[in-house]
Write a protein that holds these residues in place. Structure first.
Motif, PDB file in Angstrom:
ATOM      1  N   VAL A   9      32.584  28.289  15.306  1.00 66.12           N
ATOM      2  CA  VAL A   9      33.125  27.559  16.370  1.00 66.12           C
ATOM      3  C   VAL A   9      33.613  26.101  15.477  1.00 66.12           C
ATOM      4  O   VAL A   9      34.552  25.915  15.826  1.00 66.12           O
ATOM      5  CB  VAL A   9      31.345  26.785  16.888  1.00 66.12           C
ATOM      6  N   ALA A  10      33.186  26.037  13.860  1.00 61.64           N
ATOM      7  CA  ALA A  10      33.936  24.816  13.695  1.00 61.64           C
ATOM      8  C   ALA A  10      35.215  25.430  12.862  1.00 61.64           C
ATOM      9  O   ALA A  10      36.865  24.544  13.255  1.00 61.64           O
ATOM     10  CB  ALA A  10      33.085  24.496  12.616  1.00 61.64           C
ATOM     11  N   ALA A  11      34.789  26.643  12.395  1.00 62.87           N
ATOM     12  CA  ALA A  11      36.413  27.388  12.062  1.00 62.87           C
ATOM     13  C   ALA A  11      37.610  27.536  12.679  1.00 62.87           C
ATOM     14  O   ALA A  11      39.329  27.239  12.746  1.00 62.87           O
ATOM     15  CB  ALA A  11      36.016  28.556  11.209  1.00 62.87           C
ATOM     16  N   LEU A  12      36.998  27.833  14.503  1.00 68.80           N
ATOM     17  CA  LEU A  12      38.113  28.312  15.291  1.00 68.80           C
ATOM     18  C   LEU A  12      38.719  26.962  15.926  1.00 68.80           C
ATOM     19  O   LEU A  12      40.302  26.538  16.102  1.00 68.80           O
ATOM     20  CB  LEU A  12      37.667  28.434  16.557  1.00 68.80           C
ATOM     21  N   VAL A  13      37.593  26.053  16.167  1.00 69.45           N
ATOM     22  CA  VAL A  13      38.137  24.241  16.065  1.00 69.45           C
ATOM     23  C   VAL A  13      39.022  23.680  15.060  1.00 69.45           C
ATOM     24  O   VAL A  13      40.240  23.207  15.504  1.00 69.45           O
ATOM     25  CB  VAL A  13      37.016  23.437  16.601  1.00 69.45           C
ATOM     26  N   VAL A  14      39.034  23.888  13.885  1.00 67.87           N
ATOM     27  CA  VAL A  14      39.678  23.821  13.111  1.00 67.87           C
ATOM     28  C   VAL A  14      40.852  24.212  12.710  1.00 67.87           C
ATOM     29  O   VAL A  14      42.101  23.337  12.776  1.00 67.87           O
ATOM     30  CB  VAL A  14      39.006  24.143  11.572  1.00 67.87           C
ATOM     31  N   ALA A  15      41.234  25.763  13.063  1.00 74.04           N
ATOM     32  CA  ALA A  15      42.512  26.155  13.093  1.00 74.04           C
ATOM     33  C   ALA A  15      42.981  25.697  14.300  1.00 74.04           C
ATOM     34  O   ALA A  15      44.245  26.077  14.265  1.00 74.04           O
ATOM     35  CB  ALA A  15      42.103  27.589  13.338  1.00 74.04           C
ATOM     36  N   ALA A  16      42.299  25.621  15.028  1.00 75.04           N
ATOM     37  CA  ALA A  16      43.197  24.802  16.479  1.00 75.04           C
ATOM     38  C   ALA A  16      43.402  23.457  16.769  1.00 75.04           C
ATOM     39  O   ALA A  16      44.645  23.793  16.897  1.00 75.04           O
ATOM     40  CB  ALA A  16      42.746  24.751  18.178  1.00 75.04           C
TER      41      ALA A  16
END
Length: 52
Positions: A9-16
């Motif tokens: 989830v953290a990686a997806l948020v950072v990517a977004a």
């Protein structure tokens, strides 16, 4: 939520966030730079508060 799911989830948020800031910087460079600096400062403050 498990540790592995939190990392995903953290990686997806950072990517977004990176994608949105990059898009804004492409369209309007001063706005993109300002938002990027704001995100960087907010992340630094969040990490400092989380470690204490």
């Amino acid at each position: 939520m498990g540790g592995e799911k939190k990392m995903v989830v953290a990686a997806l948020v950072v990517a977004a966030v990176f994608a949105v800031v990059s898009y804004l910087a492409f369209i309007n460079p001063p706005l993109g730079i300002a938002i990027g600096a704001g995100v960087a400062v907010a992340t630094l403050v969040w990490r400092m508060m989380r470690d204490t």
